[in-house]
Design a protein around this motif. Structure first.
Motif, PDB file in Angstrom:
ATOM      1  N   LEU A 120       0.829  -1.198   0.000  1.00 17.31           N
ATOM      2  CA  LEU A 120       0.000   0.000   0.000  1.00 17.31           C
ATOM      3  C   LEU A 120       0.872   1.261   0.000  1.00 17.31           C
ATOM      4  O   LEU A 120       0.610   2.227  -0.741  1.00 17.31           O
ATOM      5  CB  LEU A 120      -0.906  -0.014   1.236  1.00 17.31           C
ATOM      6  CG  LEU A 120      -2.068   0.977   1.286  1.00 17.31           C
ATOM      7  CD1 LEU A 120      -3.124   0.610   0.257  1.00 17.31           C
ATOM      8  CD2 LEU A 120      -2.685   0.986   2.687  1.00 17.31           C
ATOM      9  N   THR A 121       1.920   1.257   0.839  1.00 17.87           N
ATOM     10  CA  THR A 121       2.816   2.412   0.915  1.00 17.87           C
ATOM     11  C   THR A 121       3.596   2.578  -0.385  1.00 17.87           C
ATOM     12  O   THR A 121       3.743   3.694  -0.897  1.00 17.87           O
ATOM     13  CB  THR A 121       3.779   2.258   2.101  1.00 17.87           C
ATOM     14  OG1 THR A 121       3.027   2.046   3.300  1.00 17.87           O
ATOM     15  CG2 THR A 121       4.640   3.496   2.275  1.00 17.87           C
ATOM     16  N   ALA A 122       4.109   1.467  -0.922  1.00 15.70           N
ATOM     17  CA  ALA A 122       4.858   1.531  -2.178  1.00 15.70           C
ATOM     18  C   ALA A 122       3.983   2.040  -3.310  1.00 15.70           C
ATOM     19  O   ALA A 122       4.431   2.842  -4.153  1.00 15.70           O
ATOM     20  CB  ALA A 122       5.428   0.155  -2.515  1.00 15.70           C
ATOM     21  N   ASP A 123       2.736   1.594  -3.357  1.00 13.09           N
ATOM     22  CA  ASP A 123       1.816   2.055  -4.406  1.00 13.09           C
ATOM     23  C   ASP A 123       1.548   3.551  -4.277  1.00 13.09           C
ATOM     24  O   ASP A 123       1.472   4.271  -5.282  1.00 13.09           O
ATOM     25  CB  ASP A 123       0.496   1.283  -4.338  1.00 13.09           C
ATOM     26  CG  ASP A 123       0.635  -0.156  -4.814  1.00 13.09           C
ATOM     27  OD1 ASP A 123       1.695  -0.492  -5.380  1.00 13.09           O
ATOM     28  OD2 ASP A 123      -0.308  -0.945  -4.595  1.00 13.09           O
ATOM     29  N   LYS A 124       1.400   4.037  -3.033  1.00 11.83           N
ATOM     30  CA  LYS A 124       1.156   5.462  -2.845  1.00 11.83           C
ATOM     31  C   LYS A 124       2.366   6.281  -3.257  1.00 11.83           C
ATOM     32  O   LYS A 124       2.241   7.330  -3.906  1.00 11.83           O
ATOM     33  CB  LYS A 124       0.790   5.759  -1.395  1.00 11.83           C
ATOM     34  CG  LYS A 124       0.425   7.226  -1.169  1.00 11.83           C
ATOM     35  CD  LYS A 124      -0.278   7.461   0.139  1.00 11.83           C
ATOM     36  CE  LYS A 124      -0.766   8.907   0.227  1.00 11.83           C
ATOM     37  NZ  LYS A 124      -1.525   9.168   1.471  1.00 11.83           N
ATOM     38  N   VAL A 125       3.548   5.819  -2.880  1.00 11.51           N
ATOM     39  CA  VAL A 125       4.775   6.510  -3.269  1.00 11.51           C
ATOM     40  C   VAL A 125       4.896   6.549  -4.791  1.00 11.51           C
ATOM     41  O   VAL A 125       5.235   7.589  -5.387  1.00 11.51           O
ATOM     42  CB  VAL A 125       6.003   5.825  -2.642  1.00 11.51           C
ATOM     43  CG1 VAL A 125       7.298   6.304  -3.280  1.00 11.51           C
ATOM     44  CG2 VAL A 125       6.038   6.066  -1.136  1.00 11.51           C
ATOM     45  N   SER A 126       4.607   5.424  -5.435  1.00 13.11           N
ATOM     46  CA  SER A 126       4.685   5.354  -6.898  1.00 13.11           C
ATOM     47  C   SER A 126       3.683   6.304  -7.546  1.00 13.11           C
ATOM     48  O   SER A 126       3.999   6.985  -8.531  1.00 13.11           O
ATOM     49  CB  SER A 126       4.437   3.914  -7.357  1.00 13.11           C
ATOM     50  OG  SER A 126       4.475   3.824  -8.765  1.00 13.11           O
ATOM     51  N   ARG A 127       2.477   6.365  -6.987  1.00  9.69           N
ATOM     52  CA  ARG A 127       1.453   7.243  -7.548  1.00  9.69           C
ATOM     53  C   ARG A 127       1.846   8.711  -7.414  1.00  9.69           C
ATOM     54  O   ARG A 127       1.686   9.505  -8.343  1.00  9.69           O
ATOM     55  CB  ARG A 127       0.115   6.995  -6.856  1.00  9.69           C
ATOM     56  CG  ARG A 127      -1.036   7.798  -7.453  1.00  9.69           C
ATOM     57  CD  ARG A 127      -2.371   7.416  -6.853  1.00  9.69           C
ATOM     58  NE  ARG A 127      -2.518   7.858  -5.472  1.00  9.69           N
ATOM     59  CZ  ARG A 127      -2.475   7.057  -4.420  1.00  9.69           C
ATOM     60  NH1 ARG A 127      -2.255   5.759  -4.584  1.00  9.69           N
ATOM     61  NH2 ARG A 127      -2.619   7.532  -3.204  1.00  9.69           N
ATOM     62  N   LEU A 128       2.376   9.069  -6.254  1.00  6.08           N
ATOM     63  CA  LEU A 128       2.786  10.457  -6.039  1.00  6.08           C
ATOM     64  C   LEU A 128       3.922  10.847  -6.984  1.00  6.08           C
ATOM     65  O   LEU A 128       3.957  11.966  -7.507  1.00  6.08           O
ATOM     66  CB  LEU A 128       3.221  10.654  -4.581  1.00  6.08           C
ATOM     67  CG  LEU A 128       2.109  10.578  -3.524  1.00  6.08           C
ATOM     68  CD1 LEU A 128       2.707  10.546  -2.116  1.00  6.08           C
ATOM     69  CD2 LEU A 128       1.148  11.757  -3.659  1.00  6.08           C
ATOM     70  N   ARG A 129       4.847   9.919  -7.223  1.00  4.06           N
ATOM     71  CA  ARG A 129       5.938  10.210  -8.152  1.00  4.06           C
ATOM     72  C   ARG A 129       5.428  10.348  -9.582  1.00  4.06           C
ATOM     73  O   ARG A 129       5.919  11.182 -10.350  1.00  4.06           O
ATOM     74  CB  ARG A 129       6.991   9.111  -8.059  1.00  4.06           C
ATOM     75  CG  ARG A 129       7.876   9.245  -6.811  1.00  4.06           C
ATOM     76  CD  ARG A 129       8.918   8.168  -6.731  1.00  4.06           C
ATOM     77  NE  ARG A 129       9.793   8.393  -5.578  1.00  4.06           N
ATOM     78  CZ  ARG A 129      10.456   7.436  -4.941  1.00  4.06           C
ATOM     79  NH1 ARG A 129      10.350   6.177  -5.346  1.00  4.06           N
ATOM     80  NH2 ARG A 129      11.228   7.720  -3.906  1.00  4.06           N
ATOM     81  N   SER A 130       4.439   9.525  -9.931  1.00  3.73           N
ATOM     82  CA  SER A 130       3.881   9.612 -11.288  1.00  3.73           C
ATOM     83  C   SER A 130       3.164  10.930 -11.520  1.00  3.73           C
ATOM     84  O   SER A 130       2.985  11.351 -12.671  1.00  3.73           O
ATOM     85  CB  SER A 130       2.917   8.442 -11.535  1.00  3.73           C
ATOM     86  OG  SER A 130       1.730   8.590 -10.759  1.00  3.73           O
ATOM     87  N   GLU A 131       2.755  11.570 -10.436  1.00  4.40           N
ATOM     88  CA  GLU A 131       2.114  12.879 -10.533  1.00  4.40           C
ATOM     89  C   GLU A 131       3.130  14.009 -10.619  1.00  4.40           C
ATOM     90  O   GLU A 131       2.762  15.195 -10.640  1.00  4.40           O
ATOM     91  CB  GLU A 131       1.201  13.103  -9.326  1.00  4.40           C
ATOM     92  CG  GLU A 131       0.022  12.136  -9.265  1.00  4.40           C
ATOM     93  CD  GLU A 131      -0.746  12.235  -7.944  1.00  4.40           C
ATOM     94  OE1 GLU A 131      -0.337  13.054  -7.084  1.00  4.40           O
ATOM     95  OE2 GLU A 131      -1.728  11.492  -7.780  1.00  4.40           O
ATOM     96  N   GLY A 132       4.418  13.657 -10.609  1.00 14.08           N
ATOM     97  CA  GLY A 132       5.458  14.658 -10.737  1.00 14.08           C
ATOM     98  C   GLY A 132       5.871  15.310  -9.429  1.00 14.08           C
ATOM     99  O   GLY A 132       6.532  16.354  -9.436  1.00 14.08           O
ATOM    100  N   ARG A 133       5.512  14.706  -8.309  1.00 12.67           N
ATOM    101  CA  ARG A 133       5.885  15.287  -7.012  1.00 12.67           C
ATOM    102  C   ARG A 133       7.385  15.138  -6.782  1.00 12.67           C
ATOM    103  O   ARG A 133       8.017  14.185  -7.236  1.00 12.67           O
ATOM    104  CB  ARG A 133       5.145  14.584  -5.879  1.00 12.67           C
ATOM    105  CG  ARG A 133       3.629  14.578  -6.000  1.00 12.67           C
ATOM    106  CD  ARG A 133       3.020  15.926  -5.659  1.00 12.67           C
ATOM    107  NE  ARG A 133       1.580  15.817  -5.530  1.00 12.67           N
ATOM    108  CZ  ARG A 133       0.951  15.541  -4.395  1.00 12.67           C
ATOM    109  NH1 ARG A 133       1.656  15.358  -3.284  1.00 12.67           N
ATOM    110  NH2 ARG A 133      -0.365  15.456  -4.359  1.00 12.67           N
ATOM    111  N   SER A 134       7.934  16.059  -6.012  1.00 10.43           N
ATOM    112  CA  SER A 134       9.346  15.979  -5.637  1.00 10.43           C
ATOM    113  C   SER A 134       9.536  14.880  -4.595  1.00 10.43           C
ATOM    114  O   SER A 134       8.577  14.444  -3.936  1.00 10.43           O
ATOM    115  CB  SER A 134       9.813  17.313  -5.054  1.00 10.43           C
ATOM    116  OG  SER A 134       9.163  17.562  -3.812  1.00 10.43           O
ATOM    117  N   ASP A 135      10.803  14.430  -4.426  1.00 10.28           N
ATOM    118  CA  ASP A 135      11.086  13.408  -3.412  1.00 10.28           C
ATOM    119  C   ASP A 135      10.665  13.886  -2.025  1.00 10.28           C
ATOM    120  O   ASP A 135      10.164  13.099  -1.215  1.00 10.28           O
ATOM    121  CB  ASP A 135      12.580  13.067  -3.413  1.00 10.28           C
ATOM    122  CG  ASP A 135      12.972  12.213  -4.603  1.00 10.28           C
ATOM    123  OD1 ASP A 135      12.072  11.646  -5.248  1.00 10.28           O
ATOM    124  OD2 ASP A 135      14.187  12.123  -4.885  1.00 10.28           O
TER     125      ASP A 135
END
Length: 695
Positions: free
Chosen positions: A528-543
């Motif tokens: 669940l956490t990995a999927d959320k991190v992946s989704r946020l990165r796909s939205e162009g969010r910074s680290d």
């Protein structure tokens, strides 16, 4: 030790039978030998060591508890005098610890059971200071270790700054290398960069392990450690270029003189750098024995994890004392009577008292078993590091130990915080007495939720490591994680497809069932956490934003369940390996209760993820109540297993004889000034305005 033998005889000699009294009826119901249960978490060598320490302290006139709270200065003074007495006695020599690493845990536990300020002072001034030098220093630093061991100098550990604690990269104390002078210039640019909360620095320390940004040839190489003289050992006056002082009174642990220190272009020889893992040469060029920076970082993490490893044991010690007091009091305290009963009922037999108290008794055993193993593991790793090992396995152990300590330290601190408060409330109004001994435990433990890394920040470090593990879970070498804390992730796909099959309260709280549920829960939260991190990165969010926006309900929960799972599974494996069948059966029930109690807190996630369905949540809660009722008859003997000697426990509610009211009476009537008129009585009496009426 499945039968009576020499081992049993020694245990009986070390731990005489408790006195008869109000607790005798409960003790007679126990299905196991409370002395043998000690071997679930202690070796016989460790038991002997604690007994040796306690006997020494009991016979020494300096180790007497005071009824009234001494002044702040006297608390500092007493803790320091006692520290030198214990240190000079050398009750557990380093050579013995090297042969039996668990002895270090036993030493600290024995001291903590008497006074936490003393134990922390002792650890900071000698053990932590010397061990850091052993782990990061070179041969030319060893005379400092000898001087410390001889009591000629005293150490401390200075990392946190006024304006930066968790953010190590934001530290502003600098150590700039000056090649022409072959020295470092240590400098604090302002008060916000002052090193603070440094235990033993406020009044006593002569030397500090200072973490500063190493700057050479205009480049910063990050935080590095330096051993820094701060006071003249002959006068205790600050050295030129050093400003230091005491932070003052705290909520608890006031025997520990926490201090601050600032440096004004303070010159240090190049030899002051603890640079075995990395530093600058005479020309100012950076050198490290590790070609891979990640391995150097892993080795340093293992060394720095010592404080967090230690705090898991500290938290356990506080909860252990509180649980012993509350269980014994609950068995002796009687309130109300069932219809037709000749006597009132011990409050331990009431369901609500059991549910409030006994899960924390189970948690104490889980934490004690875990932290003794964890401390032993860290000692072994530290010895390997001191022996010069720099292989990949040691670095991997350091990284995994850092991750596990970053989850276990918050879990232990919070469990102790909640457990001690429940123990206080389970003792009713009498629990509020200082003589009950619980209030100070609560105050002293509070710091464990913050120091050596604020808990929420530490959980993020654990979750970051877990996310990295998730990304490489299919690699062939994945199962080789040295501590095995995530070995089950090799079965991630099949685990996530599972659902809970239990359909009775007895089945759902079986320890194997609860451990399996935790494997699913940890895996689910990781995905669940990995999927959320992946989704946020796909939205162009910074680290930065990705990490910040993936914490609540995902990364933080992930790190918590990771720690809970390991602590539970370790208790379960320990219970299965116990040779004594009766002790094994009780410890398995404790594992079941601890696991079910912690798992119930994640009920929503178990349903959201589809692992639970129907009435399984109700069954889990019914199982917890059922386990508590089953363990009530064992509780007093389990408390006897955990209890230090009465003089060490120092609680009018928790003495082994169960004579609660006698001890309360003695405590009240002998308290200094309890029966005397106040010295300020004239401020109460006003004869010029009031004349008592004649009767």
């Amino acid at each position: 030790m499945s039968g009576a033998g020499d081992g049993d005889a020694e245990l009986r000699a070390l731990f005489p039978a408790p006195p008869r009294g109000p607790l005798a009826a409960f003790r007679e119901q126990a299905s196991f030998d409370w002395r043998r249960m000690k071997l679930a978490y202690d070796s016989i060598q460790a038991i002997r060591a604690k007994d040796k320490i306690w006997k020494f302290m009991e016979e020494h006139p300096l180790f007497k508890h005071s009824e009234a709270t001494p002044s702040l200065d006297e608390q500092r003074h007493l803790a320091t005098k006692r520290m030198y007495v214990i240190h000079n006695a050398d009750l557990v020599p380093l050579e013995e610890i090297a042969m039996h690493p668990r002895l270090f845990q036993s030493f600290t536990e024995a001291i903590f059971m008497w006074d936490s300020s003393l134990a922390i002072k002792l650890s900071l001034t000698f053990r932590m200071f010397s061990n850091t030098i052993r782990g990061s220093g070179r041969d030319h630093h060893f005379p400092l270790i000898e001087a410390c061991d001889e009591g000629k100098i005293g150490g401390c550990f200075a990392l946190t700054e006024i304006a930066h604690g968790s953010n190590a990269k934001g530290m502003r104390t600098t150590a700039t290398y000056l090649p022409d002078e072959q020295c470092f210039e240590l400098h604090s640019p302002d008060f916000e960069a002052a090193k603070c909360w440094v235990g033993s620095l406020g009044k006593c320390a002569t030397h500090a392990i200072v973490y500063a940004m190493l700057v050479s040839k205009g480049q910063s190489h990050g935080l590095h450690a330096f051993v820094v003289p701060v006071r003249d050992p002959r006068t205790l006056r600050p050295l030129a270029g050093v400003t230091l002082g005491d932070l003052g009174e705290k909520v608890g642990l006031n025997g520990v003189d926490n201090g601050f220190v600032m440096f004004n272009k303070y010159k240090l020889p190049r030899s002051a750098a603890l640079d075995r893992l990395g530093g600058v040469d005479a020309r100012g060029d950076y050198r490290s024995p590790f070609r891979d920076p990640a391995k150097r970082f892993g080795a340093s993490l293992g060394i720095l994890s010592g404080g967090r490893v230690h705090i898991t044991s500290i938290s356990t010690n506080y909860l252990q004392k509180a649980v012993v007091i509350a269980v014994r009091y609950s068995a002796a305290r009687r309130q109300f009577a069932a219809p037709g009963a000749a006597a009132e009922t011990p409050v331990l037999l009431y369901q609500q008292q059991q549910v409030r108290l006994l899960p924390y008794l189970a948690a104490t055993f889980a934490m004690r078993v875990f932290c003794n193993w964890f401390g032993e593991e860290h000692v072994r790793m530290s010895i390997d590091n001191m022996m010069g090992s720099s292989d990949a396995e040691l670095a991997a152990r350091g990284v995994e130990l850092h991750a596990l300590s970053s989850a276990a330290k918050p879990l232990s601190g919070w469990t102790a915080r909640d457990g001690i408060q429940n123990c206080r409330e389970c003792c009713g109004g009498h629990g509020y007495l200082k003589a009950a001994g619980i209030g100070e435990l609560r105050n002293d433990n509070d710091a464990n939720c913050t120091y050596e890394g604020e808990n929420s920040m530490l959980l993020q470090q654990a979750s970051n490591w877990l996310l990295g593990v998730w990304a490489r879970r299919h690699q062939p070498a994945f199962a080789d994680t040295p501590l095995g804390s995530v070995h089950f992730l090799a079965r991630a796909t099949s685990l996530l497809a599972e659902t809970c099959a239990a359909d009775t309260k007895e089945d759902i709280v079986q320890p194997a069932t609860v451990v399996r549920a935790y494997e699913w829960l940890t895996t689910y939260m990781l995905r669940l956490t990995a999927d959320k991190v992946s989704r946020l990165r796909s939205e162009g969010r910074s680290d930065y934003d990705v990490r910040n926006d993936s914490q609540a309900y995902t990364a933080v929960t992930l790190a918590v369940v990771y720690g809970e799972h390991f602590m539970l599974s370790h208790l379960y494996k320990t219970a299965l390996a116990l040779p004594d069948a009766a002790c094994r059966g009780v410890l398995l029930r404790l594992a079941a209760l601890y696991g079910a109690f912690m798992l119930e807190r994640h009920m929503a996630t178990l349903y959201i993820g589809g692992f639970f369905s129907g009435e399984q949540g109700l069954l889990l809660r019914e199982g917890i109540v059922w386990l508590c009722a089953a363990l009530a008859a064992e509780a007093v003997s389990l408390a006897d297993t955990l209890a230090p000697p009465d003089w060490c426990l120092n609680s009018v509610l928790g003495y082994a004889d169960g004579e609660v009211y006698k001890h309360i009476q003695d405590g009240i009537l002998t308290y200094p000034g309890a029966l005397e008129r106040p010295r300020w009585w004239r401020d109460v009496v006003h004869w010029d305005t009031y004349v008592p009426a004649k009767l």
